[in-house]
Design a protein around this motif. Sequence first.
Motif, short mmCIF file in Angstrom:
data_model
loop_
_atom_site.label_atom_id
_atom_site.label_comp_id
_atom_site.label_asym_id
_atom_site.label_seq_id
_atom_site.Cartn_x
_atom_site.Cartn_y
_atom_site.Cartn_z
N ALA A 74 11.81 31.34 26.47
CA ALA A 74 11.08 30.22 27.04
C ALA A 74 11.05 30.59 28.54
N THR A 75 10.12 30.74 29.33
CA THR A 75 10.14 30.84 30.65
C THR A 75 10.11 29.53 31.22
N ASP A 76 10.15 29.59 32.78
CA ASP A 76 9.96 28.17 33.50
C ASP A 76 8.62 28.07 33.78
N ARG A 77 7.73 28.75 33.33
CA ARG A 77 6.25 28.54 33.63
C ARG A 77 5.99 27.02 33.20
N ILE A 78 4.86 26.51 33.71
CA ILE A 78 4.33 25.23 33.45
C ILE A 78 3.00 25.20 33.65
N SER A 79 2.35 24.64 32.43
CA SER A 79 0.74 24.42 32.49
C SER A 79 0.41 23.08 32.84
N ALA A 80 -0.76 22.68 33.46
CA ALA A 80 -1.25 21.43 33.65
C ALA A 80 -2.88 21.52 33.74
N PHE A 81 -3.67 20.74 33.30
CA PHE A 81 -4.87 21.01 33.08
C PHE A 81 -5.43 22.11 32.38
N ASP A 82 -4.49 22.72 31.47
CA ASP A 82 -4.87 23.89 30.83
C ASP A 82 -4.64 25.32 31.59
N GLU A 91 15.04 25.09 35.56
CA GLU A 91 15.74 24.63 34.21
C GLU A 91 14.80 24.42 32.95
N LYS A 92 13.47 24.68 33.31
CA LYS A 92 12.56 24.24 32.18
C LYS A 92 12.59 24.76 30.94
N GLY A 93 12.83 26.25 31.02
CA GLY A 93 13.11 27.19 29.77
C GLY A 93 14.21 26.85 29.16
N ARG A 94 15.22 26.51 29.74
CA ARG A 94 16.52 25.97 29.03
C ARG A 94 16.47 24.80 28.67
N VAL A 95 15.82 23.81 29.22
CA VAL A 95 15.50 22.50 28.43
C VAL A 95 14.76 22.82 26.98
N LEU A 96 13.66 23.55 27.20
CA LEU A 96 12.87 23.64 25.89
C LEU A 96 13.66 24.21 24.75
N THR A 97 14.31 25.12 25.27
CA THR A 97 14.99 25.72 24.25
C THR A 97 16.36 24.99 23.49
N GLN A 98 16.97 24.51 24.63
CA GLN A 98 18.46 23.76 23.97
C GLN A 98 17.93 22.21 23.26
N LEU A 99 16.57 21.75 23.84
CA LEU A 99 16.22 20.55 23.04
C LEU A 99 15.65 21.12 21.50
N SER A 100 15.09 22.39 21.54
CA SER A 100 14.58 22.73 20.05
C SER A 100 15.86 22.90 19.15
N LEU A 101 16.91 23.61 19.91
CA LEU A 101 18.10 23.78 19.04
C LEU A 101 18.72 22.41 18.62
N PHE A 102 18.65 21.34 19.42
CA PHE A 102 19.13 20.10 19.08
C PHE A 102 18.29 19.71 17.75
N TRP A 103 16.99 19.63 17.91
CA TRP A 103 16.28 19.02 16.77
C TRP A 103 16.63 19.90 15.60
N PHE A 104 16.49 21.13 15.59
CA PHE A 104 16.51 21.99 14.49
C PHE A 104 17.88 21.62 13.67
N ASP A 105 18.93 21.39 14.46
CA ASP A 105 19.92 20.85 13.76
C ASP A 105 19.91 19.35 13.09
N ARG A 137 18.12 30.35 27.32
CA ARG A 137 16.65 30.17 27.21
C ARG A 137 15.99 31.03 25.96
N SER A 138 16.89 31.26 25.32
CA SER A 138 16.06 32.26 24.20
C SER A 138 16.93 31.97 22.81
N MET A 139 16.20 32.49 21.81
CA MET A 139 16.78 32.53 20.43
C MET A 139 16.30 33.66 19.66
#
Length: 337
Positions: A74-82, A91-105, A137-139
């Motif tokens: 997960a990079t720190d890129r962000i999209s808006a309006f496509d 921190e965005k890539g780390r948030v996406l990854t760490q949140l996914s890890l939380f939910w997987f568990d 930021r990775s899995m």
Amino acid sequence: MNHLNVLFLIHSSTCVDKISPLVRIVFELNELTVTTKPSDPILLRTDFPDLELHASGKVRDVYRADSERLLFVATDRISAFDYVLASGIPEKGRVLTQLSLFWFDFLKDIVPNHLVTANVEQYPEPLKKYAAELRGRSMLVIRANMYPVECVVRGYLSGSGWKEYQQTGAVCGITLPKGMRESEKLPEPIFTPATKAASGHDENISFDEMVKHVGTVDSETLRKLSLSIYQKAADYALTKGIIIADTKFEFGQTANGVVLADEVLTPDSSRFWPADSYSPGRAQLSYDKQYVRDYLEEIHWEKKPPAPALPDQVQQNTSAKYVEAYRLLTGRELPRG
Ligand code: Q0N
């Protein structure tokens, strides 16, 4: 050196009587060292020349790790309006990854998932030289045979669901009560599958259409799993002040059966709304992207290339929202890079 030294200098012409007691202390010391959290460098693109790129999206880059496993970044890129914007979000890539890890568990008793490990020390040897960029930021994930459908669950009427409802009174073939308002809570969560159209856009399809693509048995399995996962996660999130209005899951088939893949229940794959300002009858404030959207409207960007960069304040404010979503949902501080 692991911290930043910030010097507060009080200009000699400052009138001492008019400054607050706190600032006065600073004045008397004349210099203060503040230890701040250094944010990891923003990662806009990955470049692993000896690894084979398997897939790449607006935010994620997926590489081949070995014959059975993929590296999901997960990079720190962000999209808006496509569009992917020129600036990233700290921190965005780390948030996406760490949140996914939380939910997987959190969801592991409902559904197995594609995670092998997020510990870079356990990655295959050829990946380890990129540890500094990958950490947090990775899995490493099991390579699955992906179902060619996006499994969307909606608990509230928003986005393409709201559009379709206004035109037809139904969403993906599911008829809804008359007179519903934008963002209104649905009588019960609905499964509204979609396919990636040639345009790259998602196209909503009916359950019957999904059956034509993946068969009856698997369609029913994926619908049931998607609704159970959404129910458990949304009930939980609400106790933490976050409405998960809708979300998208991707599943794959492995030797061990169906697994939940991709990233899960992140602000990028879901609509998160702050529960305390929820009010049906209008579009809701976005938990994570509101500062970005407001800024882009303010500068009257025509929503065509080139996508603009974001001012530092907008990046910082947005980063803080992602980090806050992680903290609220998990009850933990975002692990340091
Ligand atoms: C896979 N996508 C679509 C990058 C992510 N476990 C897996 N095995 C095989 N393939 C995939 C996974 C997973 N997850 C899924 N691409 C590859 C999701 N993409 C969208 C674009 O960004």
